[in-house]
Design a protein around this motif. Structure first.
Motif, short mmCIF file in Angstrom:
data_model
loop_
_atom_site.label_atom_id
_atom_site.label_comp_id
_atom_site.label_asym_id
_atom_site.label_seq_id
_atom_site.Cartn_x
_atom_site.Cartn_y
_atom_site.Cartn_z
N TRP A 126 63.38 36.77 44.71
CA TRP A 126 64.08 35.79 45.09
C TRP A 126 65.12 36.49 46.24
O TRP A 126 65.09 36.25 47.24
CB TRP A 126 64.56 35.01 44.03
N ALA A 132 63.31 27.38 36.42
CA ALA A 132 64.48 27.35 37.20
C ALA A 132 64.38 28.30 38.30
O ALA A 132 64.55 28.12 39.81
CB ALA A 132 65.89 27.62 36.76
N GLY A 141 61.47 27.39 40.79
CA GLY A 141 62.09 26.51 41.77
C GLY A 141 62.96 26.92 42.74
O GLY A 141 63.01 26.77 44.01
N ALA A 142 63.83 28.35 42.55
CA ALA A 142 64.53 28.62 43.58
C ALA A 142 63.66 29.43 44.51
O ALA A 142 64.02 29.77 45.84
CB ALA A 142 65.53 29.79 42.75
N LEU A 170 62.24 27.21 47.03
CA LEU A 170 63.29 26.89 48.13
C LEU A 170 63.30 27.98 49.14
O LEU A 170 63.41 27.73 50.18
CB LEU A 170 64.58 26.57 47.69
N ALA A 213 59.57 21.70 44.83
CA ALA A 213 60.91 22.02 44.19
C ALA A 213 61.61 21.21 43.45
O ALA A 213 62.11 21.05 42.32
CB ALA A 213 61.89 22.37 45.39
N ALA A 252 63.43 20.71 39.80
CA ALA A 252 64.83 20.33 39.53
C ALA A 252 65.20 19.40 38.60
O ALA A 252 65.88 19.38 37.67
CB ALA A 252 65.24 20.11 41.13
N THR A 275 71.12 31.76 40.32
CA THR A 275 70.24 30.87 41.50
C THR A 275 71.13 29.66 42.10
O THR A 275 70.68 29.15 43.00
CB THR A 275 68.99 30.77 41.33
N PHE A 284 70.11 26.75 40.96
CA PHE A 284 69.01 25.89 41.11
C PHE A 284 69.09 24.67 40.39
O PHE A 284 69.52 24.80 39.21
CB PHE A 284 67.70 26.30 40.91
N ASN A 327 71.28 21.28 44.56
CA ASN A 327 70.82 22.43 45.49
C ASN A 327 69.55 22.02 46.29
O ASN A 327 69.41 22.36 47.29
CB ASN A 327 70.39 23.65 44.56
N VAL A 328 68.32 21.32 45.35
CA VAL A 328 67.60 20.70 46.25
C VAL A 328 67.85 19.77 47.21
O VAL A 328 67.37 19.90 48.62
CB VAL A 328 66.46 20.10 45.23
N HIS A 370 69.04 21.51 50.27
CA HIS A 370 68.01 22.04 51.33
C HIS A 370 67.42 20.79 51.97
O HIS A 370 66.95 21.18 53.24
CB HIS A 370 67.21 22.77 50.31
#
Length: 397
Positions: free
Chosen positions: A200, A240, A243-244, A247, A270, A274, A285, A287, A291-292, A295
Motif C-alpha cells: 500500500w 481494512a 480496503g485501503a 482505494l 471498497a 468499509a 491507513t 480506512f 475515507n471511502v 474518495h
C-alpha cells in the motif's frame, strides 16, 4: 483560449475532437467552435476540458500557460543522513523492541495529529531511524526469534511513516527507498498484514511519481497485494488493509481518467469492506466509511464534476478522523471544487481554514500552491489583501 485547448489536446495524447468532446459532455461541433475562437466555454465546460486534457485550469486561461508547482524539497537533512547510514554511532546494546514499538507508535500519532508534524518529525526521526536499524542488525544474529520478529515489524511500521514523510517533503527518491525497505522488513517478519501494508505504501509512492506508467503500476501493485492477502486468515485487519489497497486502485483509475471504472470499484469493492470494518485506523491507513466517501468526492473533483463533488462532500464529516492529513486533504479538495466553479470568496475561506488546520501541509501541497497563486491573479480587490498576505505567510513567492 481556443488555441490553448487545441494545443493541449494535441500535446496530451493527440486525441480527436470527437473523443475529447464526448468525454467532456459536449458536442464535437461545440469543441470545434471553441478551438476556432467562435465560442467561449462556460466555467463548467472549461473545467471539464482542463481535467480531461490533464492540465491546470489556469493553463487554459493564461497567455503562456503555467507549470504546476512541485513539492518544495523540505526533508530534513538529518533524516536523509540517517537513512543513508550516516547517523551518530550506536551503542552495542540496542533498545528493546517494545520500547521501539512505543516510540514508533508515538511518532505515528504525532504525524497524524500535530499541526507542526513536519517540524516534530524532523527532530524525532533521525534518532529513531538509527535506533531501529541498529536493533535490526543486532537481532539478526541473536538467538531471540520473537524479539527479532518484533523489531522487524517495528521497522516496517517506521518505514511506512518515513514513506509518507519523504513523499510529502518532495523526496520521492527516498520515499521509494523506504517503501522497499518496508516490504523487505515485513517479508522477513513473515507478517501478511504488514506485507500488504508495505505494498500500500509503495502504491502511494507510485501514485505520486511522474514517470510514464507509474500510476498504472500503482494499481497493479495494489491488486496483487489484495490477492496475496486473501491467503491470510480473514480478520478486521486484513479487510481494512484490503480496503485501503482497493482505494489505491480507485485513485489510479481516476488519475488515468477512467472515471466510471473508479466509481464502480469504489462502490463494489471498497465500500462493502468499509461497511464491514467500520471506522478505524488499521496500520495507520485510516480506512473506513468516511475515507471511502472522501474518495468518492475526489473522483468527482478530478473529473471536473464540481457540483457533484460538493453534493458528495455535504454528507461527509471528517472531525472524527484520527488523521489531520486526511482532514486537510478533504478540505483542500473541497476548496478545489469551489475553485472549479470560480467561487473565489469560498475558496479563500477554505484555504484560510486549512492554514489553521495544517499550515505546514498547506505550504507543501502542489495543488494548494497552484490554487493560491491562481487566486492571487484573478481575485477581486475586496479579497486581494487577504490572498496576498496568505501568499507571503506561506512564502510562495
Amino acid at each position: 483560449m481556443g488555441e490553448r485547448v487545441r494545443h493541449y489536446r494535441r500535446k496530451n495524447g493527440n486525441r480527436t475532437q470527437a473523443a475529447v468532446a464526448g468525454l467532456c459532455g459536449i458536442t464535437e461541433r461545440y469543441l470545434q467552435q471553441i478551438e476556432a475562437g467562435q465560442k467561449v466555454p462556460s466555467a463548467d465546460v472549461l473545467a471539464r476540458l482542463a481535467a480531461e486534457l490533464g492540465v491546470p485550469l489556469a493553463a487554459l486561461l493564461t497567455a503562456d500557460g503555467i507549470k504546476e508547482s512541485s513539492v518544495p524539497l523540505t526533508a530534513a537533512p538529518a533524516v536523509a543522513r540517517a537513512l543513508m547510514g550516516y547517523g551518530r554511532p550506536r551503542s552495542s546494546s540496542p533498545a528493546s523492541p517494545w520500547e521501539l514499538r512505543e516510540r514508533v507508535e508515538q511518532a505515528w500519532r504525532t504525524w497524524q495529529s500535530s499541526k507542526d508534524r513536519f517540524t516534530v518529525a524532523a527532530l524525532v526521526l533521525p534518532d529513531l531511524i538509527g535506533d531501529v536499524e541498529h536493533a535490526v542488525r543486532v537481532h539478526r544474529t541473536g538467538t531471540d526469534a520473537q524479539a527479532h520478529r518484533e523489531v522487524l515489524r517495528v521497522a516496517a511500521d517506521l518505514y511506512g511513516l518515513l514513506r509518507s514523510y519523504c513523499r510529502r517533503t518532495g523526496r520521492l527518491d527516498l520515499s521509494l527507498m523506504v517503501a522497499d525497505r518496508a516490504i523487505r522488513a515485513a517479508e522477513d517478519a513473515d507478517d501478511p498484514v504488514r506485507i500488504a501494508t508495505a505494498q500500500w505504501n509503495l502504491g502511494h509512492v507510485l501514485l505520486s511519481h511522474s514517470e510514464q506508467g507509474a500510476v498504472e503500476e500503482a494499481k497493479e501493485v495494489a491488486l496483487r497485494a489484495v490477492e496475496q492477502l486473501q491467503q491470510a486468515p480473514v480478520t478486521v485487519e486484513t479487510k481494512a488493509v484490503a480496503g485501503a489497497l482497493e482505494l489505491v486502485a480507485v485513485v489510479s483509475d481516476a488519475r488515468r481518467h477512467h472515471w466510471w471504472e473508479a466509481r464502480d470499484r469504489l462502490e463494489q469493492r471498497a465500500a462493502p469492506l468499509a461497511e464491514q470494518v467500520g471506522e478505524g485506523n488499521v496500520q495507520w491507513t485510516v480506512f473506513g466509511r468516511t475515507n471511502v466517501a472522501m474518495h468518492a468526492m475526489s473522483i468527482e473533483m478530478l473529473a471536473g464534476e464540481a457540483s457533484e463533488g460538493l453534493r458528495v462532500a455535504d454528507r461527509i464529516d471528517t472531525h472524527g478522523l484520527p488523521s489531520r492529513e486526511r482532514q486537510f486533504t478533504f478540505g483542500l479538495e473541497l476548496a478545489r471544487c469551489h475553485d472549479l466553479r470560480r467561487e473565489d470568496a469560498t475558496v479563500l475561506v477554505h484555504l484560510l481554514d486549512l492554514e489553521d488546520v495544517a499550515p505546514e501541509d498547506l505550504a507543501r501541497s502542489p495543488l494548494a500552491r497552484n490554487m493560491i497563486l491562481d487566486l492571487q491573479k484573478r481575485v477581486r480587490p475586496t479579497f486581494r489583501r487577504q490572498v496576498d498576505e496568505l501568499v507571503q505567510r506561506l512564502q510562495l513567492i
